[in-house]
Write a protein that holds these residues in place. Structure first.
Motif, PDB file in Angstrom:
ATOM      1  N   VAL A   1      15.284 -77.067 -15.468  1.00 28.97           N
ATOM      2  CA  VAL A   1      15.189 -77.772 -14.182  1.00 28.97           C
ATOM      3  C   VAL A   1      16.214 -77.126 -13.252  1.00 28.97           C
ATOM      4  CG1 VAL A   1      15.541 -79.968 -12.983  1.00 28.97           C
ATOM      5  CG2 VAL A   1      14.508 -79.938 -15.272  1.00 28.97           C
ATOM      6  N   LYS A   2      15.814 -76.907 -12.012  1.00 24.26           N
ATOM      7  CA  LYS A   2      16.676 -76.172 -11.070  1.00 24.26           C
ATOM      8  C   LYS A   2      16.343 -76.568  -9.638  1.00 24.26           C
ATOM      9  CE  LYS A   2      17.356 -71.481  -9.527  1.00 24.26           C
ATOM     10  NZ  LYS A   2      16.909 -70.131  -9.608  1.00 24.26           N
ATOM     11  N   PRO A   3      17.341 -76.854  -8.786  1.00 26.59           N
ATOM     12  CA  PRO A   3      18.765 -77.055  -9.066  1.00 26.59           C
ATOM     13  C   PRO A   3      19.013 -78.225 -10.036  1.00 26.59           C
ATOM     14  CG  PRO A   3      18.364 -76.844  -6.695  1.00 26.59           C
ATOM     15  CD  PRO A   3      17.031 -77.003  -7.360  1.00 26.59           C
TER      16      PRO A   3
ATOM     17  N   ALA B   1      10.552 -76.578 -13.788  1.00 17.15           N
ATOM     18  CA  ALA B   1      10.599 -77.341 -12.539  1.00 17.15           C
ATOM     19  C   ALA B   1      11.633 -76.685 -11.647  1.00 17.15           C
ATOM     20  CB  ALA B   1      10.956 -78.795 -12.814  1.00 17.15           C
ATOM     21  N   LYS B   2      11.165 -75.723 -10.890  1.00 12.09           N
ATOM     22  CA  LYS B   2      12.049 -75.029  -9.946  1.00 12.09           C
ATOM     23  C   LYS B   2      11.617 -75.412  -8.542  1.00 12.09           C
ATOM     24  CE  LYS B   2      13.684 -70.535  -8.405  1.00 12.09           C
ATOM     25  NZ  LYS B   2      13.736 -69.094  -8.674  1.00 12.09           N
ATOM     26  N   TYR B   3      12.551 -76.050  -7.836  1.00 13.20           N
ATOM     27  CA  TYR B   3      12.233 -76.589  -6.518  1.00 13.20           C
ATOM     28  C   TYR B   3      12.492 -75.562  -5.412  1.00 13.20           C
ATOM     29  CZ  TYR B   3      11.435 -81.077  -8.649  1.00 13.20           C
ATOM     30  OH  TYR B   3      10.908 -82.096  -9.400  1.00 13.20           O
TER      31      TYR B   3
ATOM     32  N   VAL C   1      23.111 -74.475  -9.274  1.00  9.93           N
ATOM     33  CA  VAL C   1      22.854 -73.242  -8.517  1.00  9.93           C
ATOM     34  C   VAL C   1      23.975 -72.917  -7.524  1.00  9.93           C
ATOM     35  CG1 VAL C   1      20.368 -73.492  -8.802  1.00  9.93           C
ATOM     36  CG2 VAL C   1      21.472 -74.359  -6.709  1.00  9.93           C
ATOM     37  N   SER C   2      23.778 -71.795  -6.842  1.00  7.36           N
ATOM     38  CA  SER C   2      24.824 -71.248  -5.975  1.00  7.36           C
ATOM     39  C   SER C   2      25.286 -72.236  -4.908  1.00  7.36           C
ATOM     40  CB  SER C   2      24.344 -69.951  -5.344  1.00  7.36           C
ATOM     41  OG  SER C   2      23.120 -70.145  -4.657  1.00  7.36           O
ATOM     42  N   GLY C   3      24.369 -72.985  -4.305  1.00  3.81           N
ATOM     43  CA  GLY C   3      24.766 -73.929  -3.261  1.00  3.81           C
ATOM     44  C   GLY C   3      25.591 -75.079  -3.824  1.00  3.81           C
TER      45      GLY C   3
ATOM     46  N   PHE D   1      23.011 -67.453  -3.197  1.00  2.00           N
ATOM     47  CA  PHE D   1      22.525 -66.507  -4.207  1.00  2.00           C
ATOM     48  C   PHE D   1      21.715 -65.390  -3.548  1.00  2.00           C
ATOM     49  CE2 PHE D   1      19.001 -65.112  -6.873  1.00  2.00           C
ATOM     50  CZ  PHE D   1      19.522 -64.967  -8.157  1.00  2.00           C
ATOM     51  N   ARG D   2      20.877 -65.764  -2.615  1.00  4.25           N
ATOM     52  CA  ARG D   2      20.060 -64.746  -1.953  1.00  4.25           C
ATOM     53  C   ARG D   2      20.953 -63.814  -1.148  1.00  4.25           C
ATOM     54  NH1 ARG D   2      15.103 -68.751  -0.121  1.00  4.25           N
ATOM     55  NH2 ARG D   2      14.575 -69.405  -2.241  1.00  4.25           N
ATOM     56  N   GLY D   3      22.060 -64.336  -0.626  1.00  5.78           N
ATOM     57  CA  GLY D   3      23.043 -63.491   0.043  1.00  5.78           C
ATOM     58  C   GLY D   3      23.661 -62.509  -0.947  1.00  5.78           C
TER      59      GLY D   3
ATOM     60  N   ASP E   1       8.440 -68.594   3.416  1.00  2.00           N
ATOM     61  CA  ASP E   1       9.349 -69.264   2.500  1.00  2.00           C
ATOM     62  C   ASP E   1       8.700 -69.258   1.117  1.00  2.00           C
ATOM     63  OD1 ASP E   1       7.407 -71.325   2.461  1.00  2.00           O
ATOM     64  OD2 ASP E   1       8.269 -72.159   4.290  1.00  2.00           O
ATOM     65  N   LYS E   2       9.288 -70.006   0.169  1.00  2.27           N
ATOM     66  CA  LYS E   2       8.784 -69.953  -1.206  1.00  2.27           C
ATOM     67  C   LYS E   2       8.004 -71.221  -1.573  1.00  2.27           C
ATOM     68  CE  LYS E   2      12.178 -66.563  -2.822  1.00  2.27           C
ATOM     69  NZ  LYS E   2      13.004 -66.091  -3.972  1.00  2.27           N
ATOM     70  N   LYS E   3       7.570 -71.961  -0.534  1.00  8.70           N
ATOM     71  CA  LYS E   3       6.980 -73.284  -0.794  1.00  8.70           C
ATOM     72  C   LYS E   3       5.591 -73.239  -1.417  1.00  8.70           C
ATOM     73  CE  LYS E   3       9.658 -75.795   2.556  1.00  8.70           C
ATOM     74  NZ  LYS E   3       9.901 -75.878   3.977  1.00  8.70           N
TER      75      LYS E   3
ATOM     76  N   PRO F   1      11.478 -66.643 -17.043  1.00  9.06           N
ATOM     77  CA  PRO F   1      10.666 -66.500 -15.839  1.00  9.06           C
ATOM     78  C   PRO F   1      11.029 -67.553 -14.789  1.00  9.06           C
ATOM     79  CG  PRO F   1       9.357 -67.431 -17.637  1.00  9.06           C
ATOM     80  CD  PRO F   1      10.693 -67.065 -18.212  1.00  9.06           C
ATOM     81  N   SER F   2      11.461 -67.070 -13.616  1.00 10.08           N
ATOM     82  CA  SER F   2      11.909 -67.981 -12.557  1.00 10.08           C
ATOM     83  C   SER F   2      10.965 -67.926 -11.360  1.00 10.08           C
ATOM     84  CB  SER F   2      13.322 -67.601 -12.098  1.00 10.08           C
ATOM     85  OG  SER F   2      13.316 -66.355 -11.432  1.00 10.08           O
ATOM     86  N   ASP F   3       9.777 -67.346 -11.582  1.00 11.32           N
ATOM     87  CA  ASP F   3       8.871 -67.014 -10.475  1.00 11.32           C
ATOM     88  C   ASP F   3       7.956 -68.158 -10.055  1.00 11.32           C
ATOM     89  OD1 ASP F   3       8.003 -66.304 -13.290  1.00 11.32           O
ATOM     90  OD2 ASP F   3       6.120 -66.590 -12.212  1.00 11.32           O
TER      91      ASP F   3
ATOM     92  N   THR G   1      25.856 -72.282 -15.170  1.00  7.05           N
ATOM     93  CA  THR G   1      26.791 -72.598 -14.094  1.00  7.05           C
ATOM     94  C   THR G   1      27.753 -71.444 -13.857  1.00  7.05           C
ATOM     95  OG1 THR G   1      28.613 -74.036 -13.400  1.00  7.05           O
ATOM     96  CG2 THR G   1      28.239 -73.890 -15.766  1.00  7.05           C
ATOM     97  N   TYR G   2      28.042 -71.219 -12.567  1.00  3.93           N
ATOM     98  CA  TYR G   2      29.019 -70.189 -12.205  1.00  3.93           C
ATOM     99  C   TYR G   2      30.434 -70.625 -12.581  1.00  3.93           C
ATOM    100  CZ  TYR G   2      24.907 -68.623  -9.751  1.00  3.93           C
ATOM    101  OH  TYR G   2      23.625 -68.224  -9.481  1.00  3.93           O
ATOM    102  N   PHE G   3      30.594 -71.895 -12.952  1.00  7.12           N
ATOM    103  CA  PHE G   3      31.901 -72.396 -13.397  1.00  7.12           C
ATOM    104  C   PHE G   3      32.070 -72.246 -14.913  1.00  7.12           C
ATOM    105  CE2 PHE G   3      31.320 -75.224  -9.562  1.00  7.12           C
ATOM    106  CZ  PHE G   3      32.421 -74.777  -8.848  1.00  7.12           C
TER     107      PHE G   3
END
Ligand code: PBG
Length: 332
Positions: A250-252, A197-199, A276-278, A207-209, A219-221, A167-169, A315-317
């Motif tokens: 924990v993310k990012p 802990a998702k900031y 994360v993507s950034g 990622f949203r792109g 926003d998601k604040k 769950p990432s919500d 990781t995408y790597f």
């Protein structure tokens, strides 16, 4: 001439062999989780906002996951791009048993029974508002109503064969609700990896792109955490532990190493960190410009996340890193 200097820390760094002996942190393919994007149809597509990443069609997704697994990567996590005509305010497509994600889970588990399949539990790819939760008339994100839908989504994934739901919500109380919903239907072996802990991070932009899942308004604040807060991460993590989470995330990752370290020291559950993507894109673009050595910076970024206390890293790597570890070409 020599100084009278009995204590010389450099002695422990004088050769590759001694550096191998004294190295405190290890990174191997078994620590890595590969996030994969998927889409409907018979062809895959490169993701313009994330060079080097693809949105896979089902057939090629299976191939990609198989290659990752063969490199020793134990798990993949699925992120679907949902067609616009299936997005609704109620996000009903998220619990369609014939939807893209359940079909992908079945295909992956049939092809590779030992590969762990993790699914993202949140509404943003399915929600016409682009939010992780249901949106009320006045723009508020509805907590308890959202949790009820998340339970249906997680059950749908479990029925298709998911090993872990993630769950990432960031809704309150979702871990307890998911655990109860899963257990009621006898999915006692399905794990919960909670994004504890998702900031509310600008690092999620690419990622949203990739999923065309950016919020339509606002926003998601009101649900993701304020980047300025550390104690609050411990509060969230403690709650998720009490509610029955098996793994905390924990993310990012890179900009939040202190949070990883803090949770590692305070909680006994395994800790995952999501590069994360950034974070991916900053390394990719600097490397493409010839400004940094990609392989070395990737290793350093991942060993840093491990050193901070993460047991596992999304990781995408993951594939590139695992391939270099296997080939023995990692320069430490
Ligand atoms: C959404 C979700 C997001 C990511 C993973 N799950 C984006 C968001 O919260 O807006 C971001 C991953 C990344 O940036 O690599 N539930």
């Amino acid at each position: 001439m020599s100084l009278a200097l009995p204590i010389r820390p450099r002695r422990n760094r004088r050769s590759a062999a001694i550096r191998d002996l004294v190295r405190e942190t290890e990174l191997n393919a078994g620590h890595l989780i590969l996030p994969v994007f998927l889409q409907e149809g018979g062809t895959s597509e490169p993701i313009s906002s994330m060079p080097g990443c693809q949105r896979w069609c089902l057939e090629e997704l299976v191939k990609e996951a198989g290659e990752a697994h063969a490199l020793g990567i134990p798990a993949v996590v699925l992120f679907p791009r949902i067609a616009d005509n299936l997005k609704t305010p109620g996000a009903e497509e998220c619990f369609n048993p014939d939807g893209l994600v359940p079909r992908a889970i079945k295909a992956l588990k049939a092809a590779f029974p030992t590969l762990l399949v993790i699914t993202d539990v949140a509404l943003d790819p399915y929600n016409s508002d682009g939010h992780d939760g249901l949106v009320a008339e006045d723009g508020r994100i509805l907590n308890d109503e959202t949790v009820a839908v998340l339970c249906r989504q997680a059950l749908c994934h479990a029925k298709a064969g998911a090993d872990i739901v993630a769950p990432s919500d960031m809704m309150d109380g979702r871990v307890a609700a998911l655990r109860e919903a899963l257990d009621m239907e006898a999915f006692t072996d399905v794990s919960i990896m909670s994004y504890a802990a998702k900031y509310a991070s600008a690092y999620y932009g690419p990622f949203r792109g990739a999923l065309e899942s950016a919020p339509k308004a606002g926003d998601k604040k009101t649900y993701q955490m304020d980047p300025a807060n550390a104690r609050e991460a411990l509060r969230e993590a403690t709650l998720d532990e009490q509610e029955g989470a098996d793994i905390l995330m924990v993310k990012p990752a890179g900009p939040y190493l202190d949070i990883i370290s803090h949770l590692r020291g305070s909680i006994t559950l395994p800790i995952a960190a999501y590069q994360v993507s950034g974070e991916y894109l900053m390394i990719k673009s600097a490397a493409a410009a010839g400004w940094v050595d990609e392989a070395k910076v990737v290793y350093e970024s991942l060993i840093g996340i491990r050193r901070a206390g993460a047991d596992m890293i999304l990781t995408y790597f993951a594939k590139d890193m695992a391939a270099r570890l296997r080939a023995g070409t990692v320069v430490r």
